[in-house]
Design an enzyme around this catalytic site. Structure first.
Site, PDB file in Angstrom:
ATOM      1  N   GLN A   1     -89.469 -57.846 -82.065  1.00  0.00           N
ATOM      2  CA  GLN A   1     -87.744 -56.853 -81.355  1.00  0.00           C
ATOM      3  C   GLN A   1     -87.793 -58.441 -81.133  1.00  0.00           C
ATOM      4  O   GLN A   1     -87.161 -58.428 -79.577  1.00  0.00           O
ATOM      5  CB  GLN A   1     -88.991 -56.171 -79.701  1.00  0.00           C
ATOM      6  CG  GLN A   1     -89.922 -54.697 -80.136  1.00  0.00           C
ATOM      7  CD  GLN A   1     -88.934 -53.868 -81.485  1.00  0.00           C
ATOM      8  OE1 GLN A   1     -87.878 -53.667 -80.942  1.00  0.00           O
ATOM      9  NE2 GLN A   1     -89.828 -53.355 -82.421  1.00  0.00           N
ATOM     10  N   HIS A   2     -87.010 -59.606 -81.777  1.00  0.00           N
ATOM     11  CA  HIS A   2     -86.821 -60.513 -81.207  1.00  0.00           C
ATOM     12  C   HIS A   2     -85.351 -60.420 -81.817  1.00  0.00           C
ATOM     13  O   HIS A   2     -84.804 -61.523 -82.213  1.00  0.00           O
ATOM     14  CB  HIS A   2     -87.004 -62.011 -81.331  1.00  0.00           C
ATOM     15  CG  HIS A   2     -88.596 -61.445 -80.713  1.00  0.00           C
ATOM     16  ND1 HIS A   2     -89.708 -62.599 -80.884  1.00  0.00           N
ATOM     17  CD2 HIS A   2     -88.883 -61.058 -79.827  1.00  0.00           C
ATOM     18  CE1 HIS A   2     -90.533 -62.290 -80.354  1.00  0.00           C
ATOM     19  NE2 HIS A   2     -90.164 -61.459 -78.849  1.00  0.00           N
ATOM     20  N   PRO A   3     -84.365 -59.242 -81.674  1.00  0.00           N
ATOM     21  CA  PRO A   3     -83.121 -59.530 -82.277  1.00  0.00           C
ATOM     22  C   PRO A   3     -82.254 -60.181 -81.759  1.00  0.00           C
ATOM     23  O   PRO A   3     -82.432 -60.788 -80.394  1.00  0.00           O
ATOM     24  CB  PRO A   3     -81.898 -58.526 -82.812  1.00  0.00           C
ATOM     25  CG  PRO A   3     -83.071 -57.481 -81.470  1.00  0.00           C
ATOM     26  CD  PRO A   3     -84.186 -58.426 -81.110  1.00  0.00           C
TER      27      PRO A   3
ATOM     28  N   GLU B   1     -84.388 -61.273 -87.469  1.00  0.00           N
ATOM     29  CA  GLU B   1     -85.703 -61.771 -86.483  1.00  0.00           C
ATOM     30  C   GLU B   1     -86.703 -62.091 -86.592  1.00  0.00           C
ATOM     31  O   GLU B   1     -86.955 -62.433 -88.407  1.00  0.00           O
ATOM     32  CB  GLU B   1     -85.761 -59.626 -86.792  1.00  0.00           C
ATOM     33  CG  GLU B   1     -87.186 -58.586 -85.878  1.00  0.00           C
ATOM     34  CD  GLU B   1     -86.835 -59.064 -84.743  1.00  0.00           C
ATOM     35  OE1 GLU B   1     -87.843 -59.951 -84.251  1.00  0.00           O
ATOM     36  OE2 GLU B   1     -86.248 -57.692 -84.301  1.00  0.00           O
TER      37      GLU B   1
END
Length: 451
Positions: free
Chosen positions: A376-378, A190
């Site tokens: 919010q970039h898993p 993340e």
């Protein structure tokens, strides 16, 4: 992407992926060797000019950052005006660009408000999925392949619910093991972010909301698809160079000509940020989101139970490596250098967040540990590779099961140097190539195929 290739993902280097990226895109300034011009996904520059954005760009140049006319082009490092997935001022999501046109096809059925509970596997082959729609449980079966595109949090969960995952973990939840795949749910990555905010003596978008302003902004949006009503967060960006001289950037500064407050709650485990609750300040301010692009720490995703309705257990290791904290601090100090440049300093009244009192490494570390948030970039929980621990191979096929592929950001072995939306779209395009056996390596193949 060349790094992905070096990690064992043959066919996922930059040159091989460029056609898929160009095929997906319709860039408002037209095609080039690096950009697409006729794809379904619209990309435009932000059509909401503001004087503070121009001053930020000039200040970054004065601070040593090269001006970059297109950070999605040949070179990424530098300062640039922002781009967004927009069409006539509206967010152009993949729901609009891909799904909406496809729903008109006779061979496509879309089920909304449905919950997939597991992949159906018989004799070592995926034959469909089980899903619940309302109170009815149904099956959708296929003759060829199941393509799982549920994202980095739901795809590994579904694999484990289907018996594909770490043997001990599945047995603990009473799930019959189909494939012992220890890598499922591992390698969670993340982007760590923090915020900087500065009070300014120029009206900014958060404060320009009188009735007259609202009428003017509404007319601008309806007639031109431009103006503050179309504004995303990013109006300008800086991609900062890596210290080791590599061509990829180490950090990103995302500039917005408005003041917003991160809503959230303080808990026993620290500050919990609510990404859906951003509140505007009543005074003129500019906000910068600071991101460390290549975190080294890794988290894990596991099942909470064998019930599909229960969310997974997600354990991030945000700032788990000293490299991430050091990168964020370096980026924040780079932002202070930009604010101190002649082009911007006369307009800055004070540093609101984190404040001028934060100076030493220890003070920065304390600030980050309390207020750092996820981007919010898993990615990475169904890692692609050629080794035995990889969940999918370079053709996105799940190891140990026939007829099943994962096609989403969960297959990324490492995070990309920026937001993950465009790479996820590219993975969809590349996945389509692999499924139908289409091979494209020439840089111009994408436009030719679209025509």
């Amino acid at each position: 992407f060349d790094h992905w290739r070096d990690l064992g993902c043959d066919g996922w280097d930059y040159d091989s992926l460029l056609p898929a990226m160009r095929r997906a895109e319709s860039y408002e300034r037209g095609p080039s060797p690096f950009r697409g011009g006729t794809g379904p996904q619209s990309v435009s520059h932000v059509h909401c000019p503001h004087p503070m954005t121009d001053r930020f760009v000039e200040a970054a140049r004065q601070a040593g950052h090269t001006f970059n006319p297109d950070y999605n082009g040949e070179v990424q490092v530098g300062v640039a005006y922002a781009q967004a997935s927009q069409r006539r001022g509206l967010r152009h999501s993949t729901a609009r660009s891909y799904l909406a046109p496809s729903r008109r096809r006779r061979n496509v059925t879309v089920r909304t408000h449905a919950l997939v509970t597991r992949v159906l596997i018989e004799g070592g082959r995926a034959i469909g999925v089980e899903y619940r729609h309302g109170n009815v449980t149904s099956e959708a079966r296929c003759r060829r392949e199941v393509l799982l595109s549920a994202g980095s949090l739901a795809s590994p969960k579904l694999l484990m619910l289907s018996g594909i995952g770490p043997m001990d973990h599945l047995e603990d939840h009473g799930i019959e093991v189909v494939v012992d795949a220890p890598g499922v749910g591992q390698n969670l990555q993340e982007h760590p972010f923090c915020a900087m905010q500065f009070l300014v003596n120029v009206p900014t978008l958060n404060a320009a909301l009188s009735f007259r302003d609202l009428v003017r902004h509404g007319a601008d949006f309806l007639l031109r698809g431009a103006g503050p009503a179309t504004s995303p967060f990013a109006h300008a960006v800086v991609f900062g160079p890596a210290e080791d001289g590599t061509t990829w950037p180490d950090y990103q500064l995302i500039f917005g000509p408005f003041g917003v407050v991160q809503a959230g709650d303080s808990t026993s485990e620290g500050y919990v940020h609510d990404v859906h609750d951003m509140r505007r300040l009543p005074v003129a301010a500019i906000t910068v989101a600071v991101c460390a692009l290549h975190p080294r720490s890794r988290g894990i995703l596991t099942l909470r139970s064998a019930r599909a309705e229960d969310p997974p257990v997600i354990r991030h290791q945000l700032l788990g490596d000293a490299y991430e904290r050091r990168t964020l601090v370096d980026a924040c100090r780079a932002m202070r250098a930009i604010v101190g440049s002649d082009a911007l300093a006369p307009f800055v009244v004070a540093e609101q967040v984190p404040g001028a009192a934060v100076q030493s490494d220890g003070e920065w570390d304390s600030y980050l540990r309390q207020f750092a948030i996820r981007g919010q970039h898993p990615v990475g929980t169904c890692r692609m590779g050629s080794d035995d621990e990889a969940v999918v191979d370079p053709e996105l096929r799940v190891r140990g099961v026939d007829g099943l592929r994962v096609v989403d950001a969960s297959v990324m072995p490492t995070l990309t140097s920026g937001n993950t939306n465009a790479p996820a779209v590219m993975i969809g395009e590349r996945g389509a190539d692999l499924v139908i056996g289409r091979t494209m390596t020439a840089p111009t193949a994408g436009l030719a195929a679209r025509r």
